[in-house]
Each structure stands twice: as structure tokens, then as C-alpha cells.
Design an enzyme around this catalytic site. Structure first.
Site, PDB file in Angstrom:
ATOM      1  N   ASP A   2       0.763  -1.093   0.174  1.00  0.00           N
ATOM      2  CA  ASP A   2      -0.010   0.066  -0.010  1.00  0.00           C
ATOM      3  C   ASP A   2       0.907   1.300   0.159  1.00  0.00           C
ATOM      4  O   ASP A   2       0.439   2.430   0.312  1.00  0.00           O
ATOM      5  CB  ASP A   2      -0.977  -0.031   1.183  1.00  0.00           C
ATOM      6  CG  ASP A   2      -0.181  -0.011   2.618  1.00  0.00           C
ATOM      7  OD1 ASP A   2       0.987  -0.231   2.349  1.00  0.00           O
ATOM      8  OD2 ASP A   2      -0.857   0.127   3.624  1.00  0.00           O
TER       9      ASP A   2
ATOM     10  N   HIS B 150      25.159   3.885 -18.503  1.00  0.00           N
ATOM     11  CA  HIS B 150      24.015   4.081 -17.389  1.00  0.00           C
ATOM     12  C   HIS B 150      24.298   3.408 -15.983  1.00  0.00           C
ATOM     13  O   HIS B 150      23.310   2.975 -15.529  1.00  0.00           O
ATOM     14  CB  HIS B 150      22.617   3.620 -18.101  1.00  0.00           C
ATOM     15  CG  HIS B 150      22.341   4.413 -19.363  1.00  0.00           C
ATOM     16  ND1 HIS B 150      21.591   4.124 -20.112  1.00  0.00           N
ATOM     17  CD2 HIS B 150      22.661   5.779 -19.570  1.00  0.00           C
ATOM     18  CE1 HIS B 150      21.260   4.849 -21.261  1.00  0.00           C
ATOM     19  NE2 HIS B 150      22.055   6.074 -20.891  1.00  0.00           N
TER      20      HIS B 150
ATOM     21  N   ASP C 122      26.977  12.116 -13.280  1.00  0.00           N
ATOM     22  CA  ASP C 122      25.977  12.589 -14.162  1.00  0.00           C
ATOM     23  C   ASP C 122      24.802  12.635 -13.325  1.00  0.00           C
ATOM     24  O   ASP C 122      24.155  11.878 -13.005  1.00  0.00           O
ATOM     25  CB  ASP C 122      25.801  11.609 -15.288  1.00  0.00           C
ATOM     26  CG  ASP C 122      24.889  12.100 -16.296  1.00  0.00           C
ATOM     27  OD1 ASP C 122      24.163  13.285 -16.010  1.00  0.00           O
ATOM     28  OD2 ASP C 122      24.740  11.527 -17.253  1.00  0.00           O
TER      29      ASP C 122
ATOM     30  N   ASP D 287      20.802  18.801 -16.124  1.00  0.00           N
ATOM     31  CA  ASP D 287      21.608  17.625 -16.527  1.00  0.00           C
ATOM     32  C   ASP D 287      23.079  17.946 -16.710  1.00  0.00           C
ATOM     33  O   ASP D 287      23.297  18.634 -17.534  1.00  0.00           O
ATOM     34  CB  ASP D 287      20.978  17.178 -17.861  1.00  0.00           C
ATOM     35  CG  ASP D 287      21.470  15.627 -18.156  1.00  0.00           C
ATOM     36  OD1 ASP D 287      22.251  15.271 -17.503  1.00  0.00           O
ATOM     37  OD2 ASP D 287      21.085  15.171 -19.190  1.00  0.00           O
TER      38      ASP D 287
ATOM     39  N   HIS E 150      27.926   7.391 -28.041  1.00  0.00           N
ATOM     40  CA  HIS E 150      26.552   8.009 -27.798  1.00  0.00           C
ATOM     41  C   HIS E 150      26.426   9.338 -28.694  1.00  0.00           C
ATOM     42  O   HIS E 150      27.663   9.741 -29.089  1.00  0.00           O
ATOM     43  CB  HIS E 150      26.243   8.179 -26.233  1.00  0.00           C
ATOM     44  CG  HIS E 150      27.229   9.100 -25.677  1.00  0.00           C
ATOM     45  ND1 HIS E 150      27.217  10.444 -25.592  1.00  0.00           N
ATOM     46  CD2 HIS E 150      28.004   8.795 -24.882  1.00  0.00           C
ATOM     47  CE1 HIS E 150      28.294  10.746 -24.759  1.00  0.00           C
ATOM     48  NE2 HIS E 150      28.662   9.802 -24.077  1.00  0.00           N
TER      49      HIS E 150
ATOM     50  N   HIS F  89      20.713  16.069 -26.499  1.00  0.00           N
ATOM     51  CA  HIS F  89      19.633  15.794 -26.555  1.00  0.00           C
ATOM     52  C   HIS F  89      18.770  17.131 -25.750  1.00  0.00           C
ATOM     53  O   HIS F  89      19.142  17.885 -25.277  1.00  0.00           O
ATOM     54  CB  HIS F  89      19.106  14.646 -25.743  1.00  0.00           C
ATOM     55  CG  HIS F  89      19.568  14.775 -24.276  1.00  0.00           C
ATOM     56  ND1 HIS F  89      18.802  15.452 -23.246  1.00  0.00           N
ATOM     57  CD2 HIS F  89      20.692  14.110 -23.466  1.00  0.00           C
ATOM     58  CE1 HIS F  89      19.755  15.162 -22.219  1.00  0.00           C
ATOM     59  NE2 HIS F  89      20.473  14.611 -22.264  1.00  0.00           N
TER      60      HIS F  89
ATOM     61  N   HIS G 194      15.162  13.939 -21.120  1.00  0.00           N
ATOM     62  CA  HIS G 194      15.173  13.580 -22.497  1.00  0.00           C
ATOM     63  C   HIS G 194      13.969  14.188 -23.064  1.00  0.00           C
ATOM     64  O   HIS G 194      13.078  13.492 -23.180  1.00  0.00           O
ATOM     65  CB  HIS G 194      15.359  12.224 -22.850  1.00  0.00           C
ATOM     66  CG  HIS G 194      16.865  11.770 -22.544  1.00  0.00           C
ATOM     67  ND1 HIS G 194      17.027  10.182 -22.700  1.00  0.00           N
ATOM     68  CD2 HIS G 194      17.770  12.336 -22.202  1.00  0.00           C
ATOM     69  CE1 HIS G 194      18.438  10.130 -22.237  1.00  0.00           C
ATOM     70  NE2 HIS G 194      18.886  11.425 -22.045  1.00  0.00           N
TER      71      HIS G 194
ATOM     72  N   GLU H 227      27.461  16.933 -24.565  1.00  0.00           N
ATOM     73  CA  GLU H 227      28.032  16.107 -23.336  1.00  0.00           C
ATOM     74  C   GLU H 227      28.657  15.162 -24.572  1.00  0.00           C
ATOM     75  O   GLU H 227      28.488  13.914 -24.256  1.00  0.00           O
ATOM     76  CB  GLU H 227      26.971  15.431 -22.868  1.00  0.00           C
ATOM     77  CG  GLU H 227      25.745  14.804 -23.660  1.00  0.00           C
ATOM     78  CD  GLU H 227      24.933  14.028 -22.839  1.00  0.00           C
ATOM     79  OE1 GLU H 227      25.048  12.987 -22.219  1.00  0.00           O
ATOM     80  OE2 GLU H 227      23.687  14.370 -22.694  1.00  0.00           O
TER      81      GLU H 227
ATOM     82  N   TYR I   5      35.512   6.771 -23.608  1.00  0.00           N
ATOM     83  CA  TYR I   5      35.288   5.629 -22.375  1.00  0.00           C
ATOM     84  C   TYR I   5      36.102   4.720 -23.075  1.00  0.00           C
ATOM     85  O   TYR I   5      36.118   3.712 -24.151  1.00  0.00           O
ATOM     86  CB  TYR I   5      33.826   5.212 -22.337  1.00  0.00           C
ATOM     87  CG  TYR I   5      32.768   6.215 -22.139  1.00  0.00           C
ATOM     88  CD1 TYR I   5      32.559   6.899 -21.026  1.00  0.00           C
ATOM     89  CD2 TYR I   5      32.266   6.692 -23.447  1.00  0.00           C
ATOM     90  CE1 TYR I   5      31.781   7.751 -20.951  1.00  0.00           C
ATOM     91  CE2 TYR I   5      31.588   7.861 -23.424  1.00  0.00           C
ATOM     92  CZ  TYR I   5      31.206   8.312 -22.062  1.00  0.00           C
ATOM     93  OH  TYR I   5      30.177   9.455 -22.013  1.00  0.00           O
TER      94      TYR I   5
ATOM     95  N   ARG J   5      33.092  12.126 -19.267  1.00  0.00           N
ATOM     96  CA  ARG J   5      32.004  12.853 -19.977  1.00  0.00           C
ATOM     97  C   ARG J   5      32.148  14.155 -19.302  1.00  0.00           C
ATOM     98  O   ARG J   5      32.049  14.511 -18.096  1.00  0.00           O
ATOM     99  CB  ARG J   5      30.521  12.254 -19.834  1.00  0.00           C
ATOM    100  CG  ARG J   5      29.475  12.613 -20.599  1.00  0.00           C
ATOM    101  CD  ARG J   5      28.437  11.895 -20.782  1.00  0.00           C
ATOM    102  NE  ARG J   5      27.588  11.411 -19.711  1.00  0.00           N
ATOM    103  CZ  ARG J   5      27.805  10.167 -19.142  1.00  0.00           C
ATOM    104  NH1 ARG J   5      28.605   9.120 -19.503  1.00  0.00           N
ATOM    105  NH2 ARG J   5      27.160   9.879 -17.845  1.00  0.00           N
TER     106      ARG J   5
ATOM    107  N   GLU K 248      29.633  17.463 -19.441  1.00  0.00           N
ATOM    108  CA  GLU K 248      27.800  17.950 -20.031  1.00  0.00           C
ATOM    109  C   GLU K 248      27.399  19.163 -19.573  1.00  0.00           C
ATOM    110  O   GLU K 248      27.524  19.422 -18.087  1.00  0.00           O
ATOM    111  CB  GLU K 248      27.255  16.553 -19.731  1.00  0.00           C
ATOM    112  CG  GLU K 248      25.749  16.987 -20.049  1.00  0.00           C
ATOM    113  CD  GLU K 248      24.587  15.760 -19.683  1.00  0.00           C
ATOM    114  OE1 GLU K 248      23.584  15.963 -20.462  1.00  0.00           O
ATOM    115  OE2 GLU K 248      25.136  15.084 -18.866  1.00  0.00           O
TER     116      GLU K 248
END
Length: 451
Positions: free
Chosen positions: A50, A253, A270, A281, A360, A364, A371, A394, A398, A415, A417
Site C-alpha cells: 500500500d 548508465h 551525471d 543535467d 553515444h 538531447h 530527454h 555532452e 570511454y 564525460r 556535460e
């Protein structure tokens, strides 16, 4: 019981940004043939037994209404006399004791600038009347089976009255696609909220940098971020934070955030907050020890240069893919210079060898969703950027362990960004409150450790 503070609204009855958006949508609907638009907010979701997940409104619904309560539907009629109608939960003192304040239809109509407001229990009875004799139904079918069934039931109720002379809409238009185009270009109130969200997130990243030490766990640094988000007034993270040390930074991710930080590793974060329905972001990568190694510096400098190239390519009239192309060119040349790739730059770009280390896109759309809504192509071509659009920039690199890779580069994941607002003559990075130059990062971390 006092009403909660409503962001981005003026005094009751004023022409709020939300009312203005509904007016714009009605004008677009009228130009396309009229009709009626129907849009629900998101349902509440059970987490387990619940206990509910924290409630978060539907972005499209909030864009048009500013209304955050569950169990609500907006109806817009684009006829000779345009009508804006809200259905929401009824006032209920007993439920307010348990669950908190409810506007109820009367207060919601006044505060949020609607022509009419009814209880959500009235929806099934009234919906067929709104649909009758309308040429078009504007809805977002195919996203929720229960909602689709409700809309189809209302359509069938109109069809059942065909002998009385009533006619149902003859076709359905995708309401979300229409709203996507509106949401792509931000208005002044949206940009103000996004700048504030960006600043909160930048401050949080600085806090995380200062708190990072060898031996701490990734989740401890995540806690620093979450504390900074909430303490500054944001309602939630915009997405699950990535706090990835060492090899974890090469997992795009990664969200487990449960490993111990090691001396000599990089930490990729990130993370961004959501403020009043709008996302930020930011990604930064920095050394756990406070100082970059020689190999880390080399790779980092390439990624930073790639971001600068993408930033310079982000301007009105440029097409969506130009920032990505600019970043890829710098990254590919850097990979060649480091010996990670072999051949000519043209060959590496043509055959896509760079994707081994950069898999990648460079950005975006950003807005209510991290996104965000909006197509990237129009008629098969990359869409041009226009003033007021917001996107991320970004690039990354890697490098996983492999026999053909010098060991000094193993497990370097970087990265960088930032969030960019397209301006009249270029773009504005609204997340630069957190350092990204090597010397600035090292100075911030040194100051945190030594005062």
C-alpha cells in the site's frame, strides 16, 4: 488548511504562462480544423503493497495547466467560443486530513485560469457532450490502455446518439506531437526556472567534488548531491544519479553507486535536479585523489576540446547534428593522437572506428523531461536550431581494458556535460557554475582538503 505555493503563477485570475500556452494550443488546433483536446495527468503508482511511488505529474499536462494533483484531466474545445475545462478531485476535508490540501474545482478554476472546472467524477458523464459535433479529437492514444478505453467509450457514447443528429469526431490527431513542437522552444518563465535548476545542480556538483576522497563510497557522494538538491528547494532528482568511480565510468548508465572510491581513479558524476517540473543535467569527471594523472589529463583535454567545438557549433540556423559532428571530429583526432586508433581522420570518421570509445550522441533536448519532447528531424533532414531551444552538450570518451590499449588508459571514462540555451547569436551554457577546466577542478578539490 492553507493552499500550497504554486510556482510560476501570478495572482488568481491572471493570464498565467499556462493559460497563454492553452491559448496558443487552441489557436493551433483551430488553424488545423478545430476540435477538442483531452489530456489526463499521470496516474498514481503503487510501489509495493500500500505504499506509492512519490507522485509526479505528467509533463504534457503540467505544461498546459501548472496543476500538480493526481486524478485530473484538461479538456480544450476549439470552437466558435473556445473553452478551457479542468476536471480534478473534489474538496474533501477528511481526505485532506490524511493526504493534504486539495484545490477542488472552484479554487482550481480561479487559481489556474480555467473557464470551467468539474470534479473528476463528472468526466464520464460530460466527456461525450464535449466530443459531440466536433470535427477532430486531439488526444494521446496508445500510451495508457485504461485511458484509451475511457476515450473510446466516450466516442461510442456519441455514436450511440447518431439518430438524434449528433456526430462524433471524424478523425484523431496526436495531441502530444502538437505539444512537442510547442515545448521545443522555451518561454521566459521556463528559462528562468531552468536557470535556477541549473544553478542548484551546479552547486551540488561542487559540493560532491569537495566531499570526494579515496575510501569513500559512491553512495556517500550521491547523498551529497541529493542533500544539495533538496536543501535548495528542488523537489527531486531529474533522473537517477550516476556516481561512477574507476571502471564504472565506462558503463554509460551505471546507477548502482555502491563501490568504494579508489586513489588514482576518476569519478564521473551525471546528476541534475528537477525544479518546478523542469530538469537540469550536468556531468563532470574528476580525480578521486584531487589530481589528474598524465594519461587522464590527455584524455580529459580532448573531451573538453570536443565540448568547446560542439558549443561553438550550437547556434541558430545550425542543424541539430552539427554540434555532434564538430565534437566527433575533435574526439577522433584525439584518439588518433593518443594511439588509440590508427589510420587517417577521414577514414576513422567514415568507418566509425571512433565509436569504440565514443558510442553515444553529443546531446538531447532538455526541458520538463531530461530527454525532452521534440523531433530531431523534419522531413528526413536534421532540424535547424532556433533561439529558445534548450539542449545538452555532452561528449565523452570511454576506454576499457584491451590488449591493444596502453595500460595507462585503461578504465578512463570521461564525460563533460552542460545545458545550453540557444540564443540569438550562439548559445549560453547555464550550468557552468561547476568547474570543468583541469586547473579549476584541482584547485577546488585542493581548497576543500587544505582550506
Amino acid at each position: 488548511m492553507n493552499a500550497p505555493t504554486i510556482p510560476n503563477l501570478n495572482t488568481p485570475g491572471d493570464n498565467t504562462p499556462f493559460r497563454a500556452r492553452r491559448d496558443r494550443l487552441l489557436a493551433r488546433m483551430q488553424a488545423a480544423g478545430g476540435g477538442v483536446a483531452i489530456l489526463p495527468t499521470a496516474p498514481e503508482r503503487i510501489r509495493n503493497r500500500d505504499a506509492h511511488y512519490p507522485y509526479r505529474h505528467d509533463s504534457y499536462f503540467y505544461y498546459l495547466t501548472g496543476f500538480r494533483e493526481p486524478e485530473a484531466v484538461v479538456v480544450l474545445v476549439a470552437g466558435k467560443e473556445a473553452r478551457q475545462i479542468l476536471f480534478c478531485r473534489e474538496k474533501n476535508e477528511e481526505r485532506e486530513i490524511w493526504d493534504g490540501y486539495r484545490y477542488g474545482p472552484e479554487a482550481a478554476r480561479e487559481v489556474f485560469g480555467f473557464d470551467e472546472a468539474w470534479t473528476i467524477g463528472d468526466l464520464d458523464r460530460r466527456l461525450p457532450d464535449y466530443l459531440a459535433d466536433q470535427p477532430l479529437l486531439w488526444s494521446g492514444l496508445g500510451y495508457d490502455n485504461d485511458w484509451d478505453a475511457k476515450v473510446l467509450g466516450a466516442l461510442n457514447a456519441v455514436r450511440d446518439k447518431a439518430r438524434t443528429g449528433l456526430t462524433p469526431p471524424h478523425s484523431v490527431r496526436d495531441l502530444r506531437a502538437e505539444l512537442d513542437e510547442m515545448r521545443l522552444v522555451k518561454d521566459a518563465s521556463e528559462l528562468a526556472t531552468m536557470r535556477r535548476a541549473a544553478q542548484i545542480s551546479a552547486d551540488a556538483h561542487c559540493r560532491a567534488m569537495r566531499a570526494t576522497r579515496p575510501g569513500r563510497f559512491e553512495y556517500e557522494i550521491e547523498a551529497e548531491l541529493l542533500h544539495a538538491f533538496r536543501a535548495a528547494g528542488s523537489q527531486a532528482p531529474a533522473y537517477t544519479s550516476i556516481v561512477a568511480g574507476g571502471a564504472n565510468a565506462c558503463v554509460l548508465h551505471y546507477v548502482e553507486n555502491d563501490q568504494r572510491l579508489q586513489d588514482g581513479d576518476l569519478l564521473l558524476i551525471d546528476a541534475g535536479c528537477e525544479l518546478d517540473g523542469y530538469a537540469s543535467d550536468i556531468t563532470r569527471t574528476f580525480p578521486v585523489s584531487g589530481r589528474f594523472s598524465a594519461a587522464q589529463r590527455e584524455v580529459y583535454a580532448i573531451v573538453l576540446a570536443a565540448q568547446a567545438a560542439a558549443r561553438d557549433a550550437t547556434r541558430p540556423g545550425a542543424h541539430w547534428n552539427q554540434p555532434h559532428e564538430a565534437a566527433v571530429k575533435v574526439l577522433a583526432q584525439g584518439m588518433l593522437d593518443l594511439g588509440l586508433l590508427k589510420g587517417s581522420l577521414d577514414a576513422v570518421l567514415e568507418n566509425g572506428d571512433y565509436r569504440r570509445f565514443y558510442m553515444h550522441r553529443t546531446g538531447h533536448w532538455l526541458g520538463m523531461d531530461v530527454h525532452d519532447a521534440g523531433e530531431y528531424k523534419l522531413g528526413g533532414d536534421w532540424r535547424p536550431l532556433v533561439e529558445g531551444m534548450v539542449l545538452t552538450i555532452e561528449p565523452g570518451c570511454y576506454i576499457r581494458p584491451a590488449d591493444d590499449i596502453p595500460e595507462a588508459f585503461w578504465n578512463i571514462g570521461i564525460r563533460i556535460e552542460d545545458d545550453a540555451v540557444v540564443t540569438a547569436d550562439g548559445c549560453e551554457l547555464i550550468t557552468e557554475g561547476v568547474p570543468k577546466a583541469i586547473d579549476d577542478i584541482e584547485a577546488l578539490m585542493r581548497e576543500a582538503r587544505h582550506g
